[in-house]
Design an enzyme around this catalytic site. Structure first.
Site, PDB file in Angstrom:
ATOM      1  N   HIS A 203       0.824  -1.220   0.000  1.00 36.92           N
ATOM      2  CA  HIS A 203       0.000   0.000   0.000  1.00 36.92           C
ATOM      3  C   HIS A 203       0.856   1.268   0.000  1.00 36.92           C
ATOM      4  O   HIS A 203       0.345   2.348  -0.266  1.00 36.92           O
ATOM      5  CB  HIS A 203      -0.929   0.005   1.217  1.00 36.92           C
TER       6      HIS A 203
ATOM      7  N   ASP B 262       3.634   9.633  -1.095  1.00 30.61           N
ATOM      8  CA  ASP B 262       2.453   8.894  -0.638  1.00 30.61           C
ATOM      9  C   ASP B 262       2.221   7.738  -1.607  1.00 30.61           C
ATOM     10  O   ASP B 262       2.364   7.923  -2.819  1.00 30.61           O
ATOM     11  CB  ASP B 262       1.232   9.832  -0.645  1.00 30.61           C
TER      12      ASP B 262
END
Ligand code: ADP
Length: 460
Positions: free
Chosen positions: A157, A365
């Protein structure tokens, strides 16, 4: 397809919508085929024996939830130490914040071994196993050591950094070799896949069989980008709920004379919060027409407060917000509203809708779901503008946002000004394109693509 087994550090009851889109999506996948969700219970046993933990079984409809407790020592080395003190900062390119304490790796291995041991006892031969995130990279290798031959996939992730940054982790070779125990590895974006490919090409003797296929350690591995999305319908339904509408009306009344800019995240050094406040200061300095009007609402939910780097960030942020308010504020106008709390998920769409501009400006991110939620929550007739960091995984998909380099605070301030001034027609056009993209590549698309790819590879 056999039974689906999802393994992640934390397990959520899929029947509770407060869990968020990912839990709902994985819960739906589990419900469709019947399944098992395995992970840490969230409980830490003081004085517990390292490498041991009770297993708790719970049934949620057709889904079985199996969770394991961690001893204090395992929690501190596996979770706080190696996962959040080494892998999280390095994978977000922050070598300066990593704590390479040699004692952490033992706990990380021990917990992965224990999880593998407990899970192996529950597996059936035709199960399909989907492991999530950086806490559990070596899980498949441990399962294979115990003789498990099921199909196994892994999804990261967070970002995968370039080889020379990854190489700062003392155990990088072991970690990357562990990935070859899976049949399929998924990353958030093409940049991560390229980093994987470069790592394999320069640091191992693997054969690159194709754009997505690698062979090493006697094993063939498929690697692909699967950008994660949100559950747009679930989020839109929340937006029609009473709590979201109340929130929107409250914000609209309270700030009727102001233009709202909004930041929502966990308090984390990857999110670029100090740079954002500095850019906002420059907005007020360089474009004085915003004085008395532009108001930044910055929500930063507490996160990992026992890790030192997070406490330092909190102090820096408090001081930056305080100085902007001190230098620019008036008796009837506070330029920055900084709130160190989370907002109830039911209220979040109302907050997004009240904002003219969303500032999603992380330094790095994996994806960033706030960017997608903001788009899903807008009124298409009068939508807000998304200012998005080019260093968020989402920037590969969301090309119609205003992309910024968050380190360049002057240009970011300029972009904030452009967002505040953007004509209605351009706002509508950009929003429409972004909404279509967020809708087409939603969390169900993500989940289905990953599972289809996993089912298409030949099992080990
Ligand atoms: P990360 O996983 O690094 O925290 P993401 O943007 O990918 O970042 O996902 C964050 C999720 O958590 C989103 O669904 C977002 O709505 C939620 N969230 C983040 N910060 C807050 C907050 N302060 N209050 C409520 N929800 C939050």
């Amino acid at each position: 397809m056999g039974r689906l087994v999802v393994v992640s550090n934390r397990v959520a009851d899929p029947r509770k919508t407060a869990s968020g889109g990912l839990a709902v999506a994985l819960g739906q996948a589990l419900q469709a085929s019947g399944g098992l969700w395995f992970g840490w219970s969230g409980k830490v046993v003081e004085g517990g024996t390292p490498g041991e933990g009770d297993v708790h079984l719970q049934t949620a409809g057709p889904v079985q939830l199996a969770t394991v407790d961690l001893s204090r020592e395992d929690h501190d080395s596996y979770y706080l130490g190696y996962s959040n003190g080494v892998l999280w900062p390095v994978f977000h390119y922050r070598l300066d914040l990593a704590d390479f304490d040699a004692g952490f790796i033992g706990g990380y291995r021990r917990v992965n071994q224990m999880f593998a041991h407990k899970l192996a006892a529950m597996l059936r031969p035709d199960d399909v196993i989907w492991v999530h995130d950086y806490h559990l990279i070596p899980l498949a290798a441990e399962l294979r050591n115990m003789g498990c031959q099921q199909r196994m996939g892994f999804f990261l992730h967070i970002p995968l950094p370039p080889p020379l940054i990854l190489a700062a982790v003392p155990e990088h070779e072991w970690l990357m070799r562990s990935l070859f125990a899976y049949d399929l590895v998924g990353f958030q974006c093409e940049a991560d896949v390229a980093h994987f490919s470069r790592y394999v090409g320069t640091e191992t003797s693997a054969d690159i069989l194709g754009e997505h296929e690698f062979r090493a350690f006697g094993k063939t591995l498929q690697v692909q980008a699967f950008p994660i999305g949100i559950d747009v319908d679930e989020f839109a339904a929340l937006g029609r709920g009473r709590d979201a509408i109340d929130m929107y009306e409250q914000m609209r009344d309270e700030y009727s004379r102001r233009r709202l800019l909004l930041g929502v995240e966990r308090m984390d050094y990857s999110k670029g919060l100090p740079q954002r406040i500095k850019a906002f200061r420059q907005l007020l300095q360089n474009y004085p027409e915003n004085l008395g009007s532009a108001t930044l609402i910055q929500i930063a939910a507490p996160s990992r407060e026992s890790v030192d780097a997070y406490a330092a960030l909190r102090h820096e942020l408090e001081s930056l917000c305080g100085s902007v308010n001190g230098d620019f504020g008036e008796l009837d106008w506070m330029p920055v509203r900084y709130i160190h709390r989370s907002v109830a998920r039911k209220r979040l769409p109302g907050l997004y809708r009240a904002a003219c501009v969303a500032l999603v400006t992380p330094l790095r991110d994996g994806m960033n779901l706030v960017a997608k939620e903001f788009i899903a929550a807008q009124d298409p007739e009068d939508p807000g503008v998304l200012v998005l960091s080019r260093f968020a995984g989402a920037a590969e998909q969301m090309r119609d946002a205003l992309l910024v380099n968050p380190y360049d605070t002057t240009r970011t301030a300029e972009t904030m000004q452009r967002a505040l001034q953007m004509p209605l027609e351009e706002r509508q056009r950009r929003h429409q394109a972004l909404l279509q993209q967020v809708r087409e590549q939603d969390v169900h698309w993500w989940r289905q693509r990953f599972l289809n790819a996993l089912n298409a590879v030949s099992a080990s």
